[in-house]
Design a protein around this motif. Structure first.
Motif, mmCIF file in Angstrom:
data_model
loop_
_atom_site.group_PDB
_atom_site.id
_atom_site.type_symbol
_atom_site.label_atom_id
_atom_site.label_comp_id
_atom_site.label_asym_id
_atom_site.label_seq_id
_atom_site.Cartn_x
_atom_site.Cartn_y
_atom_site.Cartn_z
ATOM 1 N N PRO A 60 -12.795 52.050 27.877
ATOM 2 C CA PRO A 60 -12.153 52.543 29.467
ATOM 3 C C PRO A 60 -12.339 51.974 31.291
ATOM 4 N N LEU A 61 -13.939 51.831 30.800
ATOM 5 C CA LEU A 61 -14.328 52.479 32.523
ATOM 6 C C LEU A 61 -15.542 50.951 32.785
ATOM 7 N N ARG A 62 -15.293 50.408 31.526
ATOM 8 C CA ARG A 62 -16.876 49.299 31.970
ATOM 9 C C ARG A 62 -15.609 48.348 31.887
ATOM 10 N N GLY A 63 -14.597 48.627 30.218
ATOM 11 C CA GLY A 63 -13.690 46.866 30.464
ATOM 12 C C GLY A 63 -14.878 46.219 29.692
ATOM 13 N N ASP A 64 -15.951 46.716 28.705
ATOM 14 C CA ASP A 64 -16.319 45.770 28.032
ATOM 15 C C ASP A 64 -15.542 46.038 26.448
ATOM 16 N N PHE A 65 -15.821 44.877 25.150
ATOM 17 C CA PHE A 65 -15.257 44.756 24.094
ATOM 18 C C PHE A 65 -15.946 46.395 22.868
ATOM 19 N N LEU A 66 -15.527 47.047 22.583
ATOM 20 C CA LEU A 66 -16.151 47.711 21.529
ATOM 21 C C LEU A 66 -15.709 47.870 20.347
ATOM 22 N N HIS A 67 -14.682 46.950 19.849
ATOM 23 C CA HIS A 67 -14.197 46.233 18.047
ATOM 24 C C HIS A 67 -13.437 45.617 18.609
ATOM 25 N N VAL A 68 -12.940 44.695 17.345
ATOM 26 C CA VAL A 68 -12.308 43.984 16.583
ATOM 27 C C VAL A 68 -11.584 43.886 15.954
ATOM 28 N N ASP A 69 -10.655 43.871 15.820
ATOM 29 C CA ASP A 69 -9.790 43.603 14.182
ATOM 30 C C ASP A 69 -8.805 41.976 14.596
ATOM 31 N N PHE A 70 -9.263 40.672 13.150
ATOM 32 C CA PHE A 70 -9.023 40.023 13.851
ATOM 33 C C PHE A 70 -7.463 40.091 12.206
ATOM 34 N N LEU A 71 -6.386 39.372 12.235
ATOM 35 C CA LEU A 71 -5.437 38.765 11.086
ATOM 36 C C LEU A 71 -6.128 38.101 10.659
ATOM 37 N N ARG A 72 -6.138 37.886 9.556
ATOM 38 C CA ARG A 72 -6.076 35.742 8.991
ATOM 39 C C ARG A 72 -3.735 35.664 9.061
ATOM 40 N N VAL A 73 -4.080 34.754 9.793
ATOM 41 C CA VAL A 73 -2.043 33.958 9.142
ATOM 42 C C VAL A 73 -2.089 32.855 8.848
ATOM 43 N N SER A 89 -16.788 32.131 3.139
ATOM 44 C CA SER A 89 -15.201 31.660 3.480
ATOM 45 C C SER A 89 -14.637 31.976 3.541
ATOM 46 N N LEU A 90 -14.290 32.659 5.263
ATOM 47 C CA LEU A 90 -13.700 32.348 6.192
ATOM 48 C C LEU A 90 -13.754 31.983 7.378
ATOM 49 N N SER A 91 -14.935 30.705 7.424
ATOM 50 C CA SER A 91 -14.326 29.392 8.191
ATOM 51 C C SER A 91 -13.789 29.048 7.376
ATOM 52 N N GLY A 92 -12.848 28.456 8.563
ATOM 53 C CA GLY A 92 -11.724 27.096 8.787
ATOM 54 C C GLY A 92 -10.451 28.544 9.012
ATOM 55 N N SER A 93 -10.678 29.469 8.970
ATOM 56 C CA SER A 93 -9.586 30.203 8.881
ATOM 57 C C SER A 93 -8.908 30.808 10.348
ATOM 58 N N THR A 94 -8.003 30.485 10.080
ATOM 59 C CA THR A 94 -6.870 31.114 11.418
ATOM 60 C C THR A 94 -6.643 32.360 11.688
ATOM 61 N N VAL A 95 -6.666 32.850 12.605
ATOM 62 C CA VAL A 95 -6.870 34.001 12.722
ATOM 63 C C VAL A 95 -5.676 34.934 14.423
ATOM 64 N N ILE A 96 -6.039 35.465 14.388
ATOM 65 C CA ILE A 96 -5.271 36.288 16.202
ATOM 66 C C ILE A 96 -5.482 37.684 16.155
ATOM 67 N N VAL A 97 -6.133 38.554 17.400
ATOM 68 C CA VAL A 97 -6.285 39.370 17.686
ATOM 69 C C VAL A 97 -5.155 40.664 16.962
ATOM 70 N N ALA A 98 -5.269 41.657 16.275
ATOM 71 C CA ALA A 98 -4.576 42.271 15.953
ATOM 72 C C ALA A 98 -4.647 43.883 16.460
ATOM 73 N N ASP A 99 -6.287 44.159 16.946
ATOM 74 C CA ASP A 99 -5.807 44.795 17.440
ATOM 75 C C ASP A 99 -7.934 45.162 18.278
ATOM 76 N N MET A 100 -7.900 45.705 19.501
ATOM 77 C CA MET A 100 -9.079 45.824 20.540
ATOM 78 C C MET A 100 -9.328 46.893 21.023
ATOM 79 N N GLN A 101 -10.405 47.196 20.898
ATOM 80 C CA GLN A 101 -10.898 48.462 21.514
ATOM 81 C C GLN A 101 -12.010 48.458 22.624
ATOM 82 N N ARG A 102 -11.757 48.504 23.759
ATOM 83 C CA ARG A 102 -12.648 48.011 24.620
ATOM 84 C C ARG A 102 -12.834 49.440 25.533
#
Length: 194
Positions: free
Chosen positions: A85-98, A70-83
Motif C-alpha cells: 500500500p505504500l510503495r505500490g510494488d507487487f506482493l502476489h498475483v493470482d491468474f485465472l486460466r480462461v 504445461s501452462l505454456s500457451g495458456s490464456t489467463v487474466i489477473v484474478a487478484d493482485m496484492q500490492r
C-alpha cells in the motif's frame, strides 16, 4: 482487446520467507488456477507483470503465458493482485486460466463521461458504484463501463438498468443499484422586484 505474452516460471517452495526472497530479486510469486487444473505455483518478473497489465484493459487484460511447463500457451487474466500500500510494488498475483469461448465473471471499473447539466446548475456528481460485476467472453471484456452523465440533472440517478453496455456484456449487479447521481440544490431564482 490486444492479447499480450508474458514469461513465467514454475515456483518451488512456499511461505513468507520464500516470497520475500523472490520479491527482493524483483520477482513476484503467484498462482495459476482455473477450470480443469489444480493450482500451480509460479513466479514472474515484476517488470514483465507491469508491462502485461499496462494500458488498455489493465488487470482484465488477456495474457498468453510463455514457459511454465504445461501452462505454456495458456490464456489467463489477473484474478487478484496484492500490492504494497505504500510503495505500490507487487506482493502476489493470482491468474485465472480462461478459455476464449467460455464466459467469465470479472470486475470492471465505472467511468463517468461528459459534463453534467446538474453540475453546471451547482450540483455535485457522485459516483456511487465504482466497479460492476460483468459476465462476457474474455475477448469482450471492456476496459471500463462508460456512463454518459451529460443530461443528468440535480436529484437524478442512473441505475444499472439504465446503462448502455457493449455487445455481449451482461452486468450481474442488481438492476436497481445506483451507479451515479447528482446532489445539491438547484439555483434559486432572484426574487422579483416590487
Amino acid at each position: 482487446m490486444e492479447q499480450k505474452t508474458m514469461s513465467i516460471e514454475l515456483r518451488e517452495g512456499s511461505g513468507k520467507g520464500v516470497a520475500r526472497k523472490l520479491r527482493a530479486q524483483g520477482v513476484v510469486p503467484g498462482v495459476v488456477y482455473g477450470k480443469g487444473i489444480d493450482p500451480v505455483s509460479v513466479k514472474v518478473a515484476a517488470k514483465d507483470l507491469a508491462a502485461a497489465i499496462a494500458g488498455e484493459g489493465g488487470v482484465n487484460s488477456l495474457i498468453t503465458l510463455a514457459g511454465g511447463g504445461s501452462l505454456s500457451g495458456s490464456t489467463v487474466i489477473v484474478a487478484d493482485m496484492q500490492r504494497n500500500p505504500l510503495r505500490g510494488d507487487f506482493l502476489h498475483v493470482d491468474f485465472l486460466r480462461v478459455s476464449l469461448d467460455e464466459k467469465v465473471k470479472v470486475h470492471v471499473p465505472v467511468v463517468a463521461v461528459g459534463t453534467c447539466a446538474g453540475v453546471k446548475e451547482g450540483g455535485m456528481l457522485e459516483v456511487v458504484t465504482y466497479s460492476l460485476d460483468v459476465e462476457c467472453l474474455p475477448a469482450a471484456i471492456p476496459e471500463a463501463i462508460n456512463v454518459d452523465v451529460t443530461n443528468l440533472a440535480i436529484g437524478h440517478t442512473i441505475h444499472v438498468s439504465g446503462l448502455v453496455l457493449p455487445a455481449g456484456v451482461k452486468v450481474l449487479n442488481d438492476p436497481e443499484t445506483p451507479v451515479v447521481s447528482i446532489h445539491g440544490k438547484a439555483k434559486e431564482e432572484a426574487p422579483a422586484a416590487e
